[in-house]
Structure formats: structure tokens, C-alpha cells
Motif scaffolding. Sequence first.
Motif, PDB file in Angstrom:
ATOM      1  N   ASP A  65     -66.879  77.644 -44.823  1.00 40.67           N
ATOM      2  CA  ASP A  65     -68.169  78.947 -45.006  1.00 40.67           C
ATOM      3  C   ASP A  65     -67.532  80.018 -43.698  1.00 40.67           C
ATOM      4  OD1 ASP A  65     -70.226  80.731 -44.445  1.00 40.67           O
ATOM      5  OD2 ASP A  65     -70.448  80.160 -46.880  1.00 40.67           O
ATOM      6  N   LYS A  66     -67.325  81.075 -43.733  1.00 41.24           N
ATOM      7  CA  LYS A  66     -66.901  81.531 -42.511  1.00 41.24           C
ATOM      8  C   LYS A  66     -68.439  82.441 -41.607  1.00 41.24           C
ATOM      9  CE  LYS A  66     -63.450  83.846 -46.626  1.00 41.24           C
ATOM     10  NZ  LYS A  66     -63.627  82.957 -46.934  1.00 41.24           N
ATOM     11  N   TYR A  67     -69.242  82.408 -42.119  1.00 45.34           N
ATOM     12  CA  TYR A  67     -70.528  82.269 -41.819  1.00 45.34           C
ATOM     13  C   TYR A  67     -70.573  81.346 -41.420  1.00 45.34           C
ATOM     14  CZ  TYR A  67     -74.482  84.126 -40.204  1.00 45.34           C
ATOM     15  OH  TYR A  67     -75.998  85.049 -39.971  1.00 45.34           O
ATOM     16  N   LEU A  68     -70.731  80.176 -41.941  1.00 41.86           N
ATOM     17  CA  LEU A  68     -71.787  79.465 -41.519  1.00 41.86           C
ATOM     18  C   LEU A  68     -70.914  78.463 -40.473  1.00 41.86           C
ATOM     19  CD1 LEU A  68     -72.937  77.712 -44.972  1.00 41.86           C
ATOM     20  CD2 LEU A  68     -74.254  79.057 -43.700  1.00 41.86           C
ATOM     21  N   ILE A  69     -69.767  78.604 -40.817  1.00 44.40           N
ATOM     22  CA  ILE A  69     -69.186  77.429 -39.765  1.00 44.40           C
ATOM     23  C   ILE A  69     -69.609  78.253 -38.249  1.00 44.40           C
ATOM     24  CG2 ILE A  69     -67.333  79.535 -39.869  1.00 44.40           C
ATOM     25  CD1 ILE A  69     -66.340  75.427 -38.886  1.00 44.40           C
ATOM     26  N   ARG A  70     -69.830  79.040 -38.228  1.00 45.07           N
ATOM     27  CA  ARG A  70     -69.872  79.851 -36.677  1.00 45.07           C
ATOM     28  C   ARG A  70     -71.497  78.900 -35.695  1.00 45.07           C
ATOM     29  NH1 ARG A  70     -68.007  85.020 -36.258  1.00 45.07           N
ATOM     30  NH2 ARG A  70     -69.224  85.339 -34.475  1.00 45.07           N
ATOM     31  N   PHE A  71     -72.720  78.006 -37.388  1.00 44.39           N
ATOM     32  CA  PHE A  71     -73.388  76.996 -36.821  1.00 44.39           C
ATOM     33  C   PHE A  71     -72.987  76.018 -36.550  1.00 44.39           C
ATOM     34  CE2 PHE A  71     -75.591  81.269 -40.049  1.00 44.39           C
ATOM     35  CZ  PHE A  71     -76.197  81.449 -38.306  1.00 44.39           C
ATOM     36  N   TYR A  72     -72.179  75.819 -37.145  1.00 42.50           N
ATOM     37  CA  TYR A  72     -71.956  74.520 -36.952  1.00 42.50           C
ATOM     38  C   TYR A  72     -71.017  74.175 -34.994  1.00 42.50           C
ATOM     39  CZ  TYR A  72     -68.519  70.217 -37.115  1.00 42.50           C
ATOM     40  OH  TYR A  72     -67.775  69.142 -36.688  1.00 42.50           O
ATOM     41  N   LEU A  73     -70.218  75.461 -35.000  1.00 41.38           N
ATOM     42  CA  LEU A  73     -69.204  75.851 -33.652  1.00 41.38           C
ATOM     43  C   LEU A  73     -70.225  75.782 -32.731  1.00 41.38           C
ATOM     44  CD1 LEU A  73     -66.436  78.175 -35.159  1.00 41.38           C
ATOM     45  CD2 LEU A  73     -65.912  75.536 -34.460  1.00 41.38           C
ATOM     46  N   CYS A 113     -65.874  81.443 -31.780  1.00 39.11           N
ATOM     47  CA  CYS A 113     -65.523  83.026 -32.676  1.00 39.11           C
ATOM     48  C   CYS A 113     -65.619  84.041 -31.985  1.00 39.11           C
ATOM     49  CB  CYS A 113     -66.835  81.976 -33.298  1.00 39.11           C
ATOM     50  SG  CYS A 113     -67.294  81.089 -33.704  1.00 39.11           S
ATOM     51  N   PRO A 114     -64.816  84.866 -33.173  1.00 34.97           N
ATOM     52  CA  PRO A 114     -64.826  86.555 -33.277  1.00 34.97           C
ATOM     53  C   PRO A 114     -66.100  86.984 -33.046  1.00 34.97           C
ATOM     54  CG  PRO A 114     -63.030  85.773 -35.121  1.00 34.97           C
ATOM     55  CD  PRO A 114     -64.399  84.301 -34.660  1.00 34.97           C
ATOM     56  N   LYS A 115     -66.225  88.104 -32.633  1.00 36.09           N
ATOM     57  CA  LYS A 115     -67.887  88.542 -32.475  1.00 36.09           C
ATOM     58  C   LYS A 115     -68.642  89.001 -33.644  1.00 36.09           C
ATOM     59  CE  LYS A 115     -69.623  92.557 -29.238  1.00 36.09           C
ATOM     60  NZ  LYS A 115     -70.685  91.618 -29.286  1.00 36.09           N
ATOM     61  N   LEU A 116     -69.466  88.567 -33.599  1.00 33.98           N
ATOM     62  CA  LEU A 116     -69.467  88.893 -34.905  1.00 33.98           C
ATOM     63  C   LEU A 116     -70.834  90.600 -34.578  1.00 33.98           C
ATOM     64  CD1 LEU A 116     -70.074  88.405 -38.154  1.00 33.98           C
ATOM     65  CD2 LEU A 116     -72.660  87.338 -36.864  1.00 33.98           C
ATOM     66  N   TYR A 117     -70.170  91.439 -35.509  1.00 32.82           N
ATOM     67  CA  TYR A 117     -70.977  92.709 -35.249  1.00 32.82           C
ATOM     68  C   TYR A 117     -72.223  92.687 -36.650  1.00 32.82           C
ATOM     69  CZ  TYR A 117     -67.118  93.687 -32.478  1.00 32.82           C
ATOM     70  OH  TYR A 117     -66.363  93.957 -31.375  1.00 32.82           O
ATOM     71  N   PRO A 123     -67.426  99.176 -33.888  1.00 34.33           N
ATOM     72  CA  PRO A 123     -66.542  99.260 -33.320  1.00 34.33           C
ATOM     73  C   PRO A 123     -65.116 100.511 -32.999  1.00 34.33           C
ATOM     74  CG  PRO A 123     -66.409  97.028 -33.260  1.00 34.33           C
ATOM     75  CD  PRO A 123     -67.650  97.748 -33.916  1.00 34.33           C
ATOM     76  N   GLN A 124     -64.591 100.742 -32.700  1.00 34.04           N
ATOM     77  CA  GLN A 124     -63.104 101.801 -33.066  1.00 34.04           C
ATOM     78  C   GLN A 124     -62.498 100.928 -33.881  1.00 34.04           C
ATOM     79  OE1 GLN A 124     -63.403 104.599 -32.388  1.00 34.04           O
ATOM     80  NE2 GLN A 124     -61.389 105.335 -32.985  1.00 34.04           N
ATOM     81  N   GLN A 125     -62.342  99.065 -33.539  1.00 36.40           N
ATOM     82  CA  GLN A 125     -61.746  98.496 -34.647  1.00 36.40           C
ATOM     83  C   GLN A 125     -62.237  97.314 -34.727  1.00 36.40           C
ATOM     84  OE1 GLN A 125     -58.321  97.121 -31.426  1.00 36.40           O
ATOM     85  NE2 GLN A 125     -57.064  98.651 -31.641  1.00 36.40           N
ATOM     86  N   PHE A 126     -61.873  96.864 -35.627  1.00 35.97           N
ATOM     87  CA  PHE A 126     -63.007  95.923 -36.356  1.00 35.97           C
ATOM     88  C   PHE A 126     -62.545  95.262 -37.776  1.00 35.97           C
ATOM     89  CE2 PHE A 126     -64.473  99.307 -38.093  1.00 35.97           C
ATOM     90  CZ  PHE A 126     -64.627  99.310 -39.197  1.00 35.97           C
ATOM     91  N   ALA A 127     -62.692  94.612 -38.184  1.00 38.35           N
ATOM     92  CA  ALA A 127     -62.485  93.808 -39.896  1.00 38.35           C
ATOM     93  C   ALA A 127     -63.735  92.953 -40.282  1.00 38.35           C
ATOM     94  CB  ALA A 127     -61.755  92.115 -39.224  1.00 38.35           C
ATOM     95  N   LEU A 128     -63.311  93.866 -41.379  1.00 32.79           N
ATOM     96  CA  LEU A 128     -64.601  93.265 -42.571  1.00 32.79           C
ATOM     97  C   LEU A 128     -64.423  91.771 -43.235  1.00 32.79           C
ATOM     98  CD1 LEU A 128     -65.966  96.999 -43.499  1.00 32.79           C
ATOM     99  CD2 LEU A 128     -67.225  95.062 -42.481  1.00 32.79           C
TER     100      LEU A 128
END
Length: 117
Positions: free
Chosen positions: A34-42, A51-55, A70-75
Motif C-alpha cells: 500500500d503506497k500510503y501504509l508503507i510509510r508507517f511501516y518504514l 519515503c518521498p515527500k507527502l504533500y 509545489p511546482q513539480q509533484f506526482a499524484l
Amino acid sequence: MRKRNPNNGDINAKLNWLKVKLYYNNEKVTSCIDKYLIRFYLEEKGLARICPKLYGVYEAAADIVWDTLPQQFALKCNHACGTNIIVKNKDELDGKAATEQIDRWMKMDYWKTGEVQ
């Protein structure tokens, strides 16, 4: 009929064996893919720095405030594969079109056609 040994054969056979025998409905695997839940595990493992910055985390495309990004980002939609919007220059972004695309993606039931974890 002989039982298949997962240690014989190619990497695809091994991965498929793992998916069916060990990974299917495995809570740890589910949270790690899970692209979001992995952040808690890490974070728990002291690895949050990778982890990449989460906006933001949004429930709906209408919740996105484009001006705050920001001017550059990914969704990235969290529930499917290939549901990405990569923005290299926010000034060139058509927010209305992006919102409509995300709304279409959010209607997808990817788990019905996607691959097992």
C-alpha cells in the motif's frame, strides 16, 4: 502427481508460489504494498527518510487544492496501477482535466481485475 517445489524453476514460478502460499491476505504484505501504509511501516523501522515527500492525502479529487502543491509533484491513486499524474510544471497543468481524470480512476475497482499482492 508430484508436488511442485517452489525452489525449482524460474523467478516467475517462485513469485507466483509466494503470492498464493505466503502473501495472499498477509497483513504485513498488504501494508507494505500500500503506497500510503508503507510509510508507517518504514517509520516504525527507522526508514522514513527514504519515503518521498507527502504533500497531501485526499479522499476525492475535489479535495485537492492545486495552488498549495509545489511546482513539480506526482499524484498517485492508492488503489490501482498506472493511475499517476506527473507534473513537471504546475503552470502547464490543467487542474480541471486532472480532477476529471482522477474522478474516473477513483471509480475503478482495480482489485477485481488487478493482480494479487
